[in-house]
Design an enzyme around this catalytic site. Structure first.
Site, PDB file in Angstrom:
ATOM      1  N   LYS A  10       0.878  -1.294  -0.160  1.00 39.13           N
ATOM      2  CA  LYS A  10      -0.019  -0.152   0.025  1.00 39.13           C
ATOM      3  C   LYS A  10       0.794   1.291   0.023  1.00 39.13           C
ATOM      4  O   LYS A  10       2.162   1.143   0.446  1.00 39.13           O
ATOM      5  CB  LYS A  10      -0.941  -0.056   1.134  1.00 39.13           C
ATOM      6  CG  LYS A  10      -0.200   0.048   2.700  1.00 39.13           C
ATOM      7  CD  LYS A  10       0.400   1.037   3.251  1.00 39.13           C
ATOM      8  CE  LYS A  10       0.965   0.943   4.401  1.00 39.13           C
ATOM      9  NZ  LYS A  10       1.937   2.194   4.850  1.00 39.13           N
ATOM     10  N   ASP A 135      -2.012  -1.336  10.683  1.00 35.12           N
ATOM     11  CA  ASP A 135      -2.221  -1.391   9.234  1.00 35.12           C
ATOM     12  C   ASP A 135      -2.866  -2.722   8.767  1.00 35.12           C
ATOM     13  O   ASP A 135      -3.374  -2.865   7.572  1.00 35.12           O
ATOM     14  CB  ASP A 135      -0.791  -1.127   8.574  1.00 35.12           C
ATOM     15  CG  ASP A 135      -0.391  -0.007   8.438  1.00 35.12           C
ATOM     16  OD1 ASP A 135       0.722  -0.038   7.621  1.00 35.12           O
ATOM     17  OD2 ASP A 135      -1.354   0.800   8.350  1.00 35.12           O
TER      18      ASP A 135
END
Ligand code: CDM
Ligand code: ATP
Length: 280
Positions: A10, A135
């Protein structure tokens, strides 16, 4: 059944720090998007749990690996002892602000849940993922999302379609050290709605100049020596005509690319690892 699953990286299109929490974490608001740089995780039924890794010899194979941590929490939650041979093909640079470890943990959780006939609901998966890391919950679904709280609370949006140039400078930054060296930052003006207005809606509408003008990463304010090294490289990239931003806690830096025939000669001269990638 054998499962072969992608474990994407990401980038953080912005990250704002609202302040430090009593639990030692920071209250943040961040906009994340998965990209087509991915590890591959395969799971094969076996008579015991084992992990092997290709492409990175420095990663641990024991319980300090986030994949093994995910297996342990799966067992605690379901009572099922995972008897599976897990192979990780590592392509995402480690400690690069790309969420590689977090993505591996989330992908492992999803794989085990599939392999054992979905004993865990989506809510339970989110809960376990949040235990594994701030995350990790994002990677259960991926795509485009605003994460808030310590990063475990999510608001997902329809995926967007854009390209980036990603530069990895060849060294890692430790997330903990980057946060611990932050000056106190109180971005009271930043809310989920503000993040939608500044980043998400121009992104979804292809207004990339507006995204570039609004995007910020408060972790660039960290006094961590690692971040200082990253910022020196970022200054150089600005001279090459890019509008770069450090991703997450670093060390990688990305720039939204509007035209693919960007001249990469200066990057090659500096010997940087770089890739043109797409949002997925
Ligand atoms: C930098 C980001 O990757 C941006 O997406 C995340 O904020 C960090 O997510 P992560 O790597 O999953 O972080 P965790 O493994 O949960 O936390 C590692 C360490 O980073 C610090 N940390 C992390 C997240 C947060 N909101 N505040 C923090 O201060 C804490 O010292 C924590 O012990
Ligand atoms: N499967 C894994 N893949 C990568 N790192 C792992 C893994 N398991 C444990 N780790 C540890 O996690 C730390 C870095 O993880 P990761 O690669 O996710 O960092 P990052 O890219 O900076 O991610 P983030 O943006 O979430 O901080 C390293 O200390 C690494 O040893």
């Amino acid at each position: 059944m054998k499962l072969i699953l992608p474990s994407p990286a990401k980038i953080n299109l912005s990250l704002w720090v609202k302040g430090k929490r009593v639990d030692g974490y920071h209250e943040i608001i961040t906009v994340m998007h998965t990209i087509n740089l991915m590890d591959i995780i395969s799971l094969l039924p076996s008579n015991r749990l084992e992990l092997s890794i290709k492409g990175n010899s420095s990663l641990p194979l024991d319980k300090s690996n986030l994949i093994i941590k995910a297996c342990k929490l799966f067992q605690e939650a379901t009572g099922i002892k995972p008897k599976v041979k897990i192979k990780l093909e590592k392509k995402i640079p480690v400690g690069a602000g790309l969420g590689g470890g977090s993505s591996n943990a989330a992908t492992t959780l999803k794989g085990l849940n599939l392999m054992y006939d979905k004993p865990l609901s989506d809510e339970k998966l989110q809960e376990i993922a949040a235990e594994l890391g701030s995350d990790v919950p994002f990677f259960l679904k991926g795509g485009l999302a605003i994460a808030y709280g310590r990063g475990e609370k999510l608001k997902h949006y329809t995926k967007s379609d854009f390209k980036i140039l990603l530069i990895y400078p060849g060294f890692s930054c430790l997330t903990k050290e980057v946060y611990e060296n932050l000056p106190s930052i109180i971005r009271t003006e930043i809310t989920v709605e503000a993040a939608e207005r500044l980043i998400v809606s121009p992104l979804i509408n292809g207004k990339f100049e507006e995204v570039e003008n609004n995007m910020e990463n408060d972790l660039e304010l960290s006094n961590s020596p690692c971040v200082k090294r990253v910022l020196k490289i970022k200054e150089q990239l600005v001279k090459f005509g890019l509008k770069p931003l450090m991703s997450g806690s670093g060390s990688s830096i990305f720039s939204i690319i509007k035209d693919e025939n960007f001249d990469v000669t200066p990057l090659k001269k500096e010997g940087y690892w770089f890739k043109f990638l797409s949002a997925i």
